[in-house]
Design an enzyme around this catalytic site. Structure first.
Site, PDB file in Angstrom:
ATOM      1  N   ASN A 148       0.833  -1.211   0.000  1.00 44.86           N
ATOM      2  CA  ASN A 148       0.000   0.000   0.000  1.00 44.86           C
ATOM      3  C   ASN A 148       0.867   1.261   0.000  1.00 44.86           C
ATOM      4  O   ASN A 148       2.054   1.181   0.282  1.00 44.86           O
ATOM      5  CB  ASN A 148      -0.898  -0.007   1.244  1.00 44.86           C
ATOM      6  CG  ASN A 148      -2.236  -0.665   0.954  1.00 44.86           C
ATOM      7  OD1 ASN A 148      -2.770  -0.536  -0.135  1.00 44.86           O
ATOM      8  ND2 ASN A 148      -2.769  -1.368   1.931  1.00 44.86           N
ATOM      9  N   CYS A 170      -5.261  -5.370  -4.924  1.00 50.94           N
ATOM     10  CA  CYS A 170      -5.801  -5.003  -3.620  1.00 50.94           C
ATOM     11  C   CYS A 170      -6.808  -6.054  -3.208  1.00 50.94           C
ATOM     12  O   CYS A 170      -7.589  -6.530  -4.026  1.00 50.94           O
ATOM     13  CB  CYS A 170      -6.462  -3.632  -3.698  1.00 50.94           C
ATOM     14  SG  CYS A 170      -7.273  -3.147  -2.155  1.00 50.94           S
ATOM     15  N   ASP A 171      -6.817  -6.384  -1.923  1.00 50.56           N
ATOM     16  CA  ASP A 171      -7.710  -7.436  -1.454  1.00 50.56           C
ATOM     17  C   ASP A 171      -9.052  -6.911  -0.946  1.00 50.56           C
ATOM     18  O   ASP A 171      -9.940  -7.684  -0.650  1.00 50.56           O
ATOM     19  CB  ASP A 171      -7.038  -8.235  -0.335  1.00 50.56           C
ATOM     20  CG  ASP A 171      -6.774  -7.371   0.893  1.00 50.56           C
ATOM     21  OD1 ASP A 171      -6.356  -6.220   0.716  1.00 50.56           O
ATOM     22  OD2 ASP A 171      -6.979  -7.837   2.023  1.00 50.56           O
ATOM     23  N   HIS A 201      -9.242   1.577  -3.673  1.00 52.04           N
ATOM     24  CA  HIS A 201      -9.942   2.087  -2.477  1.00 52.04           C
ATOM     25  C   HIS A 201     -10.930   3.200  -2.827  1.00 52.04           C
ATOM     26  O   HIS A 201     -11.211   4.082  -2.015  1.00 52.04           O
ATOM     27  CB  HIS A 201      -8.941   2.596  -1.416  1.00 52.04           C
ATOM     28  CG  HIS A 201      -8.188   1.499  -0.751  1.00 52.04           C
ATOM     29  ND1 HIS A 201      -7.238   1.712   0.224  1.00 52.04           N
ATOM     30  CD2 HIS A 201      -8.242   0.152  -0.923  1.00 52.04           C
ATOM     31  CE1 HIS A 201      -6.734   0.556   0.627  1.00 52.04           C
ATOM     32  NE2 HIS A 201      -7.332  -0.402  -0.063  1.00 52.04           N
ATOM     33  N   TYR A 265     -14.001   2.184   1.542  1.00 51.72           N
ATOM     34  CA  TYR A 265     -13.061   3.290   1.781  1.00 51.72           C
ATOM     35  C   TYR A 265     -13.650   4.641   1.394  1.00 51.72           C
ATOM     36  O   TYR A 265     -13.124   5.686   1.788  1.00 51.72           O
ATOM     37  CB  TYR A 265     -11.755   3.058   1.020  1.00 51.72           C
ATOM     38  CG  TYR A 265     -10.822   2.107   1.726  1.00 51.72           C
ATOM     39  CD1 TYR A 265      -9.860   2.581   2.618  1.00 51.72           C
ATOM     40  CD2 TYR A 265     -10.903   0.741   1.509  1.00 51.72           C
ATOM     41  CE1 TYR A 265      -9.009   1.712   3.274  1.00 51.72           C
ATOM     42  CE2 TYR A 265     -10.058  -0.139   2.161  1.00 51.72           C
ATOM     43  CZ  TYR A 265      -9.114   0.344   3.046  1.00 51.72           C
ATOM     44  OH  TYR A 265      -8.270  -0.514   3.710  1.00 51.72           O
ATOM     45  N   ARG A 285      -6.096   3.054  14.363  1.00 47.72           N
ATOM     46  CA  ARG A 285      -6.048   1.678  13.843  1.00 47.72           C
ATOM     47  C   ARG A 285      -4.649   1.063  14.019  1.00 47.72           C
ATOM     48  O   ARG A 285      -4.518  -0.121  14.300  1.00 47.72           O
ATOM     49  CB  ARG A 285      -6.450   1.708  12.365  1.00 47.72           C
ATOM     50  CG  ARG A 285      -6.423   0.355  11.677  1.00 47.72           C
ATOM     51  CD  ARG A 285      -7.614  -0.512  12.010  1.00 47.72           C
ATOM     52  NE  ARG A 285      -7.478  -1.807  11.368  1.00 47.72           N
ATOM     53  CZ  ARG A 285      -7.665  -2.977  11.979  1.00 47.72           C
ATOM     54  NH1 ARG A 285      -8.018  -3.032  13.239  1.00 47.72           N
ATOM     55  NH2 ARG A 285      -7.529  -4.099  11.311  1.00 47.72           N
TER      56      ARG A 285
END
Length: 442
Positions: A148, A170-171, A201, A265, A285
């Site tokens: 990322n 991207c997962d 995202h 996102y 986070r």
């Protein structure tokens, strides 16, 4: 075609590494491997996970050679695939990415807004270094990159390594599609065909059908309008309060355009005031992960090493681990599997910047991804995406040119930042925090 493949996992000290090793071992029947290597520039961190993975490999598939190293030549010579997931600056820098913007009442997030820009400025050099090692020691290898922030990294590799065999993935869409499958009562997201477009995202599903062509969107929309993306079965990674809140908030994202289903996102761009209000500037986070997943994975690894057995070990192989094996198989065996990837637009979205790195369904085979045409997109999405693409392009230009001006422009243009003065204050703090990682800006 080779019988067995050699895989290097770059970012061997990542908390995701044991899950990926496990996933590779569990998928030997469809993606046979002869050797797994871990590579990281942090020897101490990698050795903890490397020792545990060595035991795991020996117990499950002793015929698979395993090693971990900080030497690029040893890691990258004669490999077929590099699976890259590096975090330049580790969680210490992620914490700053999240907390510095929050100090100014701005979203503090790993890949969105000022935090994502800061992380992008750190990641570019690291990913380019890996690409260069791969090309030097294994010119025919493919890099499957999910470092990322994928959007900025993808733009940087497009600009600076245009002929490299790197696929940025991207997962998150995969994880969300897993939730869709749960909501619909399907066994797997692979029972669905999706149409999706956007940036990393930053995207929308426009069509979801089953394999027989039946429209699944009405049932999904009804659920999302009432409950967001809360599904009957949350996986362990998403039990953190911040994730549950994110999945609930999808209901409000959906309300803006009920014709499509949104990537989660988008909450950072549509509701930044809400996000800041519900953020704890002293516990973000990054702190959640350090006491959660980070601690769990490293404790488990040390436990394996102490016991000299991984038989009772449980490492979570998340959505991105299975996705990456699917992608490797598609390239290795020319399966033409349909997958969401980050690729240069080149007309896939007809009324959008040709050079933008967009996230769209692709057919994947031995020559890499072939994007599917998504047609023209509506004004709402197009306007949002143009603003966000401009941010990403300015960040990469700022990195290339060492330009303070362009990075200030990028922050000012981000939909999460309220003004140029706030952008400048955040930027100056980020420069001080990233002095060991960013190129010098002038």
């Amino acid at each position: 075609m080779k019988d067995k493949f050699i895989v290097t996992i770059a970012g061997g000290g990542s908390t995701y590494t044991p899950g990926i090793v496990l996933m590779l071992l569990e998928n030997m029947n469809r993606f046979p491997i002869s050797e797994i290597r871990l590579y990281d520039n942090n020897a101490e961190r990698q050795s903890v996970l490397g020792e545990a993975c060595q035991i795991m490999v020996n117990e499950r598939h002793p015929e698979v050679a395993f090693s971990y190293t900080t030497d690029p030549q040893a890691a990258f010579t004669d490999v077929d695939f590099v699976m890259a997931h590096i975090r330049v600056g580790l969680y210490e820098m992620r914490e700053k990415d999240e907390k510095i913007p929050l100090k100014y009442g701005v979203v503090g997030q790993e890949t969105c807004g000022p935090g994502g820009i800061a992380y992008g400025m750190r990641s570019i050099a690291g990913v380019l270094e890996l690409v260069d090692y791969m090309e030097q020691y294994s010119p025919n290898a493919w890099m499957l990159n999910y470092s990322n922030p994928a959007a900025i990294v993808a733009e940087a590799t497009r600009r600076l390594r245009p002929t490299s065999k790197i696929i940025n993935i991207c997962d998150m869409p995969v994880a969300i599609e897993g939730i869709f499958a749960d909501i619909l009562g399907l066994a797997s997201r692979k029972e669905m065909n999706v149409r999706y477009y956007g940036l990393n995202h930053f995207g929308w599903w426009t069509s979801i059908t089953d394999k027989a062509g039946n429209d699944l969107m009405p049932a999904l929309k009804q659920h999302v309008a009432e409950q967001g993306y809360c599904s009957p079965a949350e996986d362990f990674q998403h039990k953190a309060p911040s994730w549950i809140e994110t999945f609930r908030k999808a209901k409000d994202l959906f309300a803006l355009d009920p014709q499509t289903l949104p990537n989660t996102y988008l909450k950072y761009y549509f509701y930044p005031d809400y996000v800041v209000e519900h953020s704890n500037p002293n516990h973000t986070r990054a702190n959640e992960i350090v006491v959660g997943r980070e601690k769990e994975v490293f404790d488990m690894a040390r436990h394996i090493v102490e016991r000299e057995s991984a038989r009772e070990a449980h490492f979570h192989a998340g959505a991105h681990a299975t996705f990456i094996v699917d992608l490797a198989c598609a390239i290795a065996f020319n399966t033409q599997e349909r997958m969401l990837l980050i690729v240069e637009n080149n007309g896939a979205i007809a009324n959008f910047d040709e050079t933008a790195m967009v996230e769209v369904p692709c057919l994947v085979g031995a020559n890499g991804p072939e994007p599917l045409a998504m047609g023209r997109i509506p004004t709402f999405q197009k306007g949002l995406m143009e603003q966000q693409v401009a941010v990403e392009k300015l960040v990469v230009e700022a990195w290339i040119e060492g330009s303070y001006q362009k990075l200030w422009q990028a922050l000012t243009l981000s939909k999460t930042v309220p003004s140029a003065s706030v952008a400048k204050a955040i930027l100056d703090d980020l420069i001080a925090a990233n002095k060991d990682y960013w190129p010098e800006l002038h």
